[in-house]
Design a protein around this motif. Structure first.
Motif, PDB file in Angstrom:
ATOM      1  N   SER A 216       0.831  -1.217   0.000  1.00 10.85           N
ATOM      2  CA  SER A 216       0.000   0.000   0.000  1.00 10.85           C
ATOM      3  C   SER A 216       0.862   1.262   0.000  1.00 10.85           C
ATOM      4  CB  SER A 216      -0.953   0.004   1.179  1.00 10.85           C
ATOM      5  OG  SER A 216      -1.849  -1.092   1.043  1.00 10.85           O
ATOM      6  N   VAL A 227      -4.297   5.511  -0.006  1.00 22.32           N
ATOM      7  CA  VAL A 227      -4.910   4.250   0.393  1.00 22.32           C
ATOM      8  C   VAL A 227      -4.448   4.017   1.814  1.00 22.32           C
ATOM      9  CG1 VAL A 227      -5.037   1.782  -0.098  1.00 22.32           C
ATOM     10  CG2 VAL A 227      -4.682   3.405  -1.917  1.00 22.32           C
ATOM     11  N   THR A 236      -5.113  -3.666   3.746  1.00 21.02           N
ATOM     12  CA  THR A 236      -5.949  -3.551   2.540  1.00 21.02           C
ATOM     13  C   THR A 236      -6.718  -4.833   2.333  1.00 21.02           C
ATOM     14  OG1 THR A 236      -3.926  -2.680   1.604  1.00 21.02           O
ATOM     15  CG2 THR A 236      -5.827  -2.789   0.143  1.00 21.02           C
ATOM     16  N   THR A 240      -7.915  -2.094  -4.834  1.00 18.52           N
ATOM     17  CA  THR A 240      -8.027  -0.660  -5.064  1.00 18.52           C
ATOM     18  C   THR A 240      -7.376  -0.393  -6.409  1.00 18.52           C
ATOM     19  OG1 THR A 240      -7.483  -0.583  -2.731  1.00 18.52           O
ATOM     20  CG2 THR A 240      -7.688   1.509  -3.852  1.00 18.52           C
ATOM     21  N   ARG A 242      -6.185   2.329  -9.477  1.00 23.52           N
ATOM     22  CA  ARG A 242      -5.903   3.723  -9.827  1.00 23.52           C
ATOM     23  C   ARG A 242      -5.229   3.760 -11.197  1.00 23.52           C
ATOM     24  NH1 ARG A 242      -8.091   4.431  -5.949  1.00 23.52           N
ATOM     25  NH2 ARG A 242      -7.893   5.773  -4.128  1.00 23.52           N
ATOM     26  N   SER A 255      -3.306  -1.968  -9.436  1.00 24.35           N
ATOM     27  CA  SER A 255      -4.273  -2.593  -8.538  1.00 24.35           C
ATOM     28  C   SER A 255      -3.557  -3.087  -7.283  1.00 24.35           C
ATOM     29  CB  SER A 255      -4.917  -3.764  -9.295  1.00 24.35           C
ATOM     30  OG  SER A 255      -5.555  -4.622  -8.400  1.00 24.35           O
TER      31      SER A 255
END
Length: 423
Positions: A216, A227, A236, A240, A242, A255
């Protein structure tokens, strides 16, 4: 008012069972157990112990002498919850709770607790609920006790009031069926999203790694996104995504995935398959390792094992990223850098200081698009089809019209050059 609530006093035990051939090194295993417990805000870990055993006792896990000794310790330390870093059968759990007069939670129960506290997306929440129910289903030796919580969570760790729920298997099974239907719906919409994303020509780069390897932190560094990057196991849980523009390379979707962990409970491996599905769609996988961790080799093996069990094929580009070299001595860090220099799928970096990241990003771009070269092409007016193709491929840098046609500067890969030649 999170912090005003009384924390539960917990003790972590790691049973080091000599007859277990696959047993992990006891000291790092206990440290990981303590770190797992620390990931729950409601717990205060007041102590931890490795308990050496020739073999597990079927009814009590530990021998009677050790049980008495620990009972005295827990009483003196006012321990309310004992976390046993390993599997505990329902019978062992019931007997130990009776003997010690404390609540017992095994490794699976603890990981479920953390997962339930962390899950953010609808899918994550459903997966955790299903995993928790499968776990509970195996524990119906006694009436399951649900403890009320002021936050989310599954009710394995104590809260203020205590309400008894007589949950029989049929009720759990009905609930599982209902959750499975909801999850199928959620996964279906995710598949639609993914299909929509497949139309976007962005390659996907997935970060995977053992929990707490620094994924992360790296993700935040590369995307500028905040994040949740606490130094906590399983920070996490939901993938997620981006968009990131690589230096002189393509835009990619980055990811960040849930951290892997050794001996992940079977109930969870199944239910977290979907969280890791993003990895299967990835063009490049970055395997982030905490190279400063004493157990880094075993952690890497665990990650590789889970990747192959997910069905990640041999020809997928996997780049190994040795993170946290800032935690090493200068000598060790240098040795890592030298290893990385000799191996083109290995990078020594620090997500905190940023060392090694420019080269890593540059090489990801290269791996995604092959090396791009600049060339100048001369086309005559009749080659409209070729000219249109070059523009469609987005390789044209500059174009000048001449008396007989066009002079076009392109930057392209060998693959694109071959496609153009075949037109």
């Amino acid at each position: 008012m999170e912090h005003d609530r009384k924390q539960t006093r917990a003790w972590v035990l790691h049973p080091d069972i000599k007859s277990d051939r696959d047993r992990r090194d006891a000291v790092p295993a206990l440290e990981e157990g303590v770190a797992l417990a620390a990931a729950l805000p409601d717990l205060e870990v007041v102590g931890s112990t490795v308990v050496g055993l020739p073999k597990a006792h079927p009814g009590m896990l530990f021998g009677s002498g050790k049980i008495e000794e620990l009972k005295t310790l827990f009483k003196a330390e006012e321990v309310e919850l004992v976390l046993i870093d390993g599997p505990v059968s329902p019978v062992q759990q019931r007997n130990l709770e009776k003997a010690w007069k404390v609540k017992i939670l095994d490794r699976t129960g603890l990981i479920l607790e953390i997962f339930s506290d962390r899950a953010r997306t609808r899918e994550g929440v459903l997966q955790v609920e299903m995993a928790a129910l499968s776990y509970q289903r195996t524990r119906l030796v006694r009436a399951w006790t649900h403890l009320e919580r002021q936050r989310g969570g599954l009710g394995f760790v104590g809260g203020p009031g205590e309400t008894q729920i007589e949950a029989d298997r049929r009720a759990i099974d009905e609930q599982l069926v209902r959750l499975r239907r909801q999850l199928d719906k959620v996964v279906k919409t995710r598949t639609l999203h993914r299909a929509a994303r497949a139309k976007v020509p962005y390659p996907i780069v997935a970060l995977v790694g053992y929990t707490n390897a620094g994924k992360s932190t790296l993700f935040n560094r590369l995307t500028g996104a905040e994040v949740m990057a606490k130094d906590m196991l399983f920070a996490t849980l939901d993938p997620t995504m981006r968009r990131v523009e690589l230096p002189d390379g393509p835009e990619v979707i980055l990811s960040d995935t849930v951290g892997f962990i050794s001996d992940l409970p079977t109930e969870l491996v199944a239910s977290f398959r979907a969280t890791l599905e993003e990895v299967l769609a990835a063009d490049v996988i970055l395997h982030v390792r905490d190279i400063s961790h004493s157990d880094t080799e075993h952690q890497a093996e665990d990650v590789e094992q889970i990747l192959s069990s997910l069905g990640v094929d041999e020809d997928r580009t996997v780049i190994e990223v040795w993170n946290k070299i800032d935690h090493l001595s200068e000598e060790e860090a240098d040795a890592c850098r030298q290893r990385a220099d000799r191996n083109d799928s290995l990078y020594a970096i620090s997500a905190i200081t940023g060392e090694g990241l420019p080269q890593l990003l540059h090489d990801i771009a290269m791996k995604l698009q092959g090396v791009r070269v600049d060339e100048v092409l001369t086309l005559d007016f009749s080659q409209g089809k070729q000219r249109a193709w070059l523009f469609k491929q987005d390789v044209v840098q500059e174009e000048n019209q001449t008396d007989t046609g066009f002079e076009i500067s392109v930057r392209w890969t060998e693959k694109q050059k071959a496609q153009y030649a075949a037109l």
